[in-house]
Design a protein around this motif. Sequence first.
Motif, PDB file in Angstrom:
ATOM      1  N   PHE A  31       6.620  -3.816  -8.697  1.00 50.49           N
ATOM      2  CA  PHE A  31       7.535  -2.991  -8.140  1.00 50.49           C
ATOM      3  C   PHE A  31       8.969  -2.955  -8.920  1.00 50.49           C
ATOM      4  N   VAL A  32       9.335  -4.049  -9.813  1.00 49.54           N
ATOM      5  CA  VAL A  32      10.259  -3.954 -10.545  1.00 49.54           C
ATOM      6  C   VAL A  32      10.198  -2.727 -11.649  1.00 49.54           C
ATOM      7  N   ALA A  33       8.777  -2.630 -12.418  1.00 52.36           N
ATOM      8  CA  ALA A  33       8.572  -1.684 -13.463  1.00 52.36           C
ATOM      9  C   ALA A  33       8.712  -0.446 -12.765  1.00 52.36           C
ATOM     10  N   LEU A  53       0.261  -3.352 -14.397  1.00 52.94           N
ATOM     11  CA  LEU A  53       0.732  -4.512 -13.321  1.00 52.94           C
ATOM     12  C   LEU A  53       0.091  -4.242 -11.723  1.00 52.94           C
ATOM     13  N   SER A  54       0.080  -2.904 -11.348  1.00 53.08           N
ATOM     14  CA  SER A  54      -0.372  -2.699 -10.363  1.00 53.08           C
ATOM     15  C   SER A  54      -1.839  -2.917 -10.010  1.00 53.08           C
ATOM     16  N   LEU A  55      -2.725  -2.825 -11.046  1.00 50.88           N
ATOM     17  CA  LEU A  55      -4.109  -2.963 -10.831  1.00 50.88           C
ATOM     18  C   LEU A  55      -4.295  -4.508 -10.831  1.00 50.88           C
ATOM     19  N   LEU A  56      -3.645  -5.109 -11.608  1.00 51.88           N
ATOM     20  CA  LEU A  56      -3.737  -6.839 -11.468  1.00 51.88           C
ATOM     21  C   LEU A  56      -3.192  -6.989 -10.164  1.00 51.88           C
ATOM     22  N   GLY A  57      -2.248  -6.594  -9.567  1.00 47.73           N
ATOM     23  CA  GLY A  57      -1.824  -6.911  -8.092  1.00 47.73           C
ATOM     24  C   GLY A  57      -2.569  -6.488  -7.011  1.00 47.73           C
ATOM     25  N   VAL A  58      -3.231  -5.533  -7.492  1.00 46.28           N
ATOM     26  CA  VAL A  58      -4.201  -5.045  -6.128  1.00 46.28           C
ATOM     27  C   VAL A  58      -5.607  -6.048  -6.458  1.00 46.28           C
ATOM     28  N   SER A  59      -5.916  -6.461  -7.548  1.00 42.24           N
ATOM     29  CA  SER A  59      -7.064  -7.367  -7.608  1.00 42.24           C
ATOM     30  C   SER A  59      -6.832  -8.770  -6.890  1.00 42.24           C
ATOM     31  N   ALA A  60      -5.549  -9.253  -6.975  1.00 39.16           N
ATOM     32  CA  ALA A  60      -4.869 -10.520  -6.249  1.00 39.16           C
ATOM     33  C   ALA A  60      -4.978 -10.331  -4.866  1.00 39.16           C
ATOM     34  N   ILE A  99      -8.355   2.695   0.652  1.00 39.27           N
ATOM     35  CA  ILE A  99      -6.819   2.771   0.418  1.00 39.27           C
ATOM     36  C   ILE A  99      -6.402   3.503  -0.529  1.00 39.27           C
ATOM     37  N   ILE A 100      -6.874   3.191  -1.946  1.00 42.38           N
ATOM     38  CA  ILE A 100      -6.826   3.973  -2.957  1.00 42.38           C
ATOM     39  C   ILE A 100      -7.250   5.406  -2.876  1.00 42.38           C
ATOM     40  N   ALA A 101      -8.487   5.436  -2.228  1.00 44.95           N
ATOM     41  CA  ALA A 101      -9.157   6.834  -2.230  1.00 44.95           C
ATOM     42  C   ALA A 101      -8.170   7.953  -1.043  1.00 44.95           C
ATOM     43  N   ILE A 102      -7.695   7.255  -0.240  1.00 41.89           N
ATOM     44  CA  ILE A 102      -6.710   8.066   0.814  1.00 41.89           C
ATOM     45  C   ILE A 102      -5.607   8.692   0.084  1.00 41.89           C
ATOM     46  N   LEU A 157       0.089  -7.731   3.678  1.00 41.58           N
ATOM     47  CA  LEU A 157      -0.505  -7.505   2.411  1.00 41.58           C
ATOM     48  C   LEU A 157      -1.166  -5.980   2.370  1.00 41.58           C
ATOM     49  N   THR A 158      -1.646  -5.604   3.402  1.00 43.41           N
ATOM     50  CA  THR A 158      -2.225  -4.339   3.410  1.00 43.41           C
ATOM     51  C   THR A 158      -0.960  -3.175   2.962  1.00 43.41           C
ATOM     52  N   ALA A 159       0.050  -3.424   3.571  1.00 48.84           N
ATOM     53  CA  ALA A 159       1.162  -2.562   3.155  1.00 48.84           C
ATOM     54  C   ALA A 159       1.690  -2.674   1.517  1.00 48.84           C
ATOM     55  N   LEU A 160       1.350  -3.918   1.089  1.00 55.57           N
ATOM     56  CA  LEU A 160       1.662  -4.153  -0.286  1.00 55.57           C
ATOM     57  C   LEU A 160       0.491  -3.313  -1.237  1.00 55.57           C
ATOM     58  N   VAL A 161      -0.716  -3.569  -0.723  1.00 55.09           N
ATOM     59  CA  VAL A 161      -1.655  -2.923  -1.439  1.00 55.09           C
ATOM     60  C   VAL A 161      -1.635  -1.402  -1.273  1.00 55.09           C
ATOM     61  N   SER A 162      -1.155  -0.816  -0.297  1.00 53.85           N
ATOM     62  CA  SER A 162      -1.036   0.658  -0.173  1.00 53.85           C
ATOM     63  C   SER A 162       0.150   1.058  -1.104  1.00 53.85           C
ATOM     64  N   LEU A 163       1.245   0.339  -1.209  1.00 58.45           N
ATOM     65  CA  LEU A 163       2.258   0.804  -2.167  1.00 58.45           C
ATOM     66  C   LEU A 163       1.734   0.759  -3.703  1.00 58.45           C
ATOM     67  N   LEU A 164       0.907  -0.446  -4.064  1.00 56.78           N
ATOM     68  CA  LEU A 164       0.524  -0.725  -5.616  1.00 56.78           C
ATOM     69  C   LEU A 164      -0.515   0.466  -5.552  1.00 56.78           C
ATOM     70  N   SER A 165      -1.035   0.812  -4.593  1.00 54.41           N
ATOM     71  CA  SER A 165      -2.391   2.031  -4.797  1.00 54.41           C
ATOM     72  C   SER A 165      -1.794   3.373  -5.049  1.00 54.41           C
ATOM     73  N   GLN A 166      -0.483   3.454  -4.456  1.00 49.76           N
ATOM     74  CA  GLN A 166       0.143   4.840  -4.648  1.00 49.76           C
ATOM     75  C   GLN A 166       0.487   4.765  -6.018  1.00 49.76           C
ATOM     76  N   TYR A 167       1.256   3.763  -6.644  1.00 53.34           N
ATOM     77  CA  TYR A 167       1.308   3.581  -8.135  1.00 53.34           C
ATOM     78  C   TYR A 167       0.367   3.802  -8.831  1.00 53.34           C
ATOM     79  N   LEU A 168      -0.950   3.153  -8.579  1.00 49.98           N
ATOM     80  CA  LEU A 168      -2.124   3.565  -9.524  1.00 49.98           C
ATOM     81  C   LEU A 168      -2.393   4.943  -9.630  1.00 49.98           C
ATOM     82  N   VAL A 169      -2.488   5.542  -8.487  1.00 52.35           N
ATOM     83  CA  VAL A 169      -2.658   6.884  -8.406  1.00 52.35           C
ATOM     84  C   VAL A 169      -1.692   7.818  -9.098  1.00 52.35           C
TER      85      VAL A 169
END
Length: 449
Positions: free
Chosen positions: A77-79, A92-99, A134-137, A293-305
């Motif tokens: 999020f900082v990045a 960073l988003s990819l590693l965060g989604v994994s955890a 989530i990533i697909a959506i 945690l689902t909300a966090l994964v959604s935000l990180l997934s948006q960054y990934l895309v």
Amino acid sequence: MGSLQEPWVLENVDSKGLVRHGKTSINMSSSLLRTKSDLPLGSRVRCPMLRHFLANLHEVVLGTKLSVIFPVVPLAFVAHFYGFGRPWVFALSLLGVSALAERISFLTEQIAYYIGPTVGGLVNATCGNATELIIAIFALRQNKIDMVKYSLLGSVLSNMLLVLGTSLFCGGIAYLRKGQKFNRRQAEVNCILLLLALLCHSLPLLFRMSGASAADTADPILQLSRASSVVMLIAYITYLVFQLFTHSQFFEAQEEPKDEEDGALEQGGGEGEEEEEEAVIGFWSAFVWLVVLTALVSLLSQYLVETIEDASYSWGISVSFNSMILLPIVGNAAEHAGAIIFAFKDKLDISLGVALGSATQISMFAVPLCVIAAWIMGIDMDLNFNLLETGCLALSIIAVAFTLQDGNSHYLKGLILILLYSVIGACFFVSKTPLSKNKSPYIYIYSSL
């Protein structure tokens, strides 16, 4: 909060006295990555509400061996907010989604303790690959249809070849003289469903290659894909009924007597797993944490895309390789590690449940659901995965079906599947197909490092 042992628990006990709460192999794999502490965080705090919050925080955040990765979540999020390089945001988003994906699996399992074995198994089977959906959506919302197809197909291939192959290889090495056996009926059911998914993916491709022009076949292919998606969803619902109700014995791990060699490998494993058979946080606490945690994964997934293309250009790697190979491997690392550990413990049925169960869920549920979701969103997504991708899927399913046909396993079978996945990975590494066909080919900048 009441006692963690709800009344239904006393009514759903198997012959060995272990609670059967309906969790699936997908969720069981993540249990091996959890840690326990005799002194929970905040145990000496006098305020009950604060003590309860800190105890839940301890179980959710520190109750896993992957807790060392959690600092990358705020770093992502900082990045993003401070304009760091987009490849850094992607990594960073990819590693965060994994955890976070492993923690979502843990929370859905905790909820399953309270809602009963049948509904709990349904929830776990449906949410087993929530991160991929989530990533697909988010990719669909940005009209990156090719990325959706690559990431979902990559998850199927990763589970079928890499996870299953590594599990068979490691189990074969650990039990070199004895060999390993598994429940062939479970493998047959999953392979039949994968063949149905392959047929639904192949027909739009064959329809397009039938000789008519692309303009004449575009609308029929789209209609065929949507009809096939409905059929696959019906088949998946039937599969859940088959798995959870009518033929649940097909999907239960078969316990066999262990000899002295196996006993040495099992030391410290059995007791820990029996101790895990109880809820560690309350129902509503697990539900709230799951939402967070689902909300966090959604935000990180948006960054990934948003950053995957820039990361690909910066690293000199094709977008198809990042979407199809890198995302599935890193995003599901915790689940994959659990499957391999179970193979080391001579519980190959659970490893097969993780690998083939995930592949079946993505093929029969996630892919058609994305087609239907795109239809609702007014986006034309079909099941035509192109010739190269469909060919890789077909050959992989055939290889897995032949590998599992006799109910026996050895390390050579696993090695062949790993090598097959390596060849497919090399194919998409050298492929420079652009992410969207209506754009000009991308210019890939190769780093000299």
